[in-house]
Design a protein around this motif. Sequence first.
Motif, short mmCIF file in Angstrom:
data_model
loop_
_atom_site.label_atom_id
_atom_site.label_comp_id
_atom_site.label_asym_id
_atom_site.label_seq_id
_atom_site.Cartn_x
_atom_site.Cartn_y
_atom_site.Cartn_z
N LEU B 48 0.84 -1.19 0.00
CA LEU B 48 0.00 0.00 0.00
C LEU B 48 0.87 1.24 0.00
N LYS B 49 0.22 2.38 -0.27
CA LYS B 49 0.99 3.62 -0.34
C LYS B 49 0.12 4.79 0.11
N ALA B 50 0.78 5.92 0.45
CA ALA B 50 0.10 7.19 0.73
C ALA B 50 1.02 8.31 0.27
N ASP B 55 -3.48 10.96 4.31
CA ASP B 55 -3.93 9.90 3.41
C ASP B 55 -3.86 8.57 4.12
N LYS B 56 -4.82 7.70 3.84
CA LYS B 56 -4.79 6.33 4.34
C LYS B 56 -4.62 5.39 3.16
N GLY B 57 -3.58 4.59 3.20
CA GLY B 57 -3.41 3.53 2.20
C GLY B 57 -4.00 2.25 2.74
N THR B 65 -1.78 5.08 7.87
CA THR B 65 -2.13 6.48 7.69
C THR B 65 -0.88 7.34 7.77
N TYR B 66 -0.73 8.22 6.81
CA TYR B 66 0.40 9.15 6.72
C TYR B 66 0.21 10.24 7.77
#
Lengths: 114, 114
Positions: B48-50, B55-57, B65-66
């Motif tokens: 996953l990424k953000a 942002d939540k990946g 969560t970033y």
Amino acid sequence: GAGVSQSPRYKVAKRGQDVALRCDPISGHVSLFWYQQALGQGPEFLTYFQNEAQLDKSGLPSDRFFAERPEGSVSTLKIQRTQQEDSAVYLCASSRRYDTGELFFGEGSRLTVL
Amino acid sequence: GDSVTQMEGPVTLSEEAFLTINCTYTATGYPSLFWYVQYPGEGLQLLLKATKADDKGSNKGFEATYRKETTSFHLEKGSVQVSDSAVYFCALSVLSGGYQKVTFGTGTKLQVIP
């Protein structure tokens, strides 16, 4: 091919021998990275290519390490006069664009130097 | 320089337990954040990424969560399965020298027992 392909998967070299590791990235991918992964550690950056241009080689540990990507597709990492400390898994990754951190990895080439 | 710190493993959990793997970062620019996973015998793959603060990946039941204020990107899953057993790598990317340079943490091994 469907994914990033690396060869050989396993390589045993005697100290002082030269080795060449090959990476076939996903077709059309602009970016290509080489990483070194020691046992139990995370990937450490070695070098980066954007198409055929080597934009960053700051991670290469010594002048015994050399990488090329002459036609902007297949890349070769060469290690001259291997030392025991070169033993590691060498990972190749590619990405579709230069401005993304989403990388597609091969399975790696495990180098053991005796 | 840019760096990622993640909790040391191995982490051993029973099936259906709650998972948290901590990750904090240091970056000179405004990074994108990632979790990569390496299943036994396979290459690293993006989980996953953000790309920006808050942002939540999410993917496969995993979330992160970033958090810019705490420079963190902790990985969570509410109920782990045996098939989640793998090594998890936190990573960041920052635009540097004309490309997104990706830096990895040391990895956290997760073992889920039935």
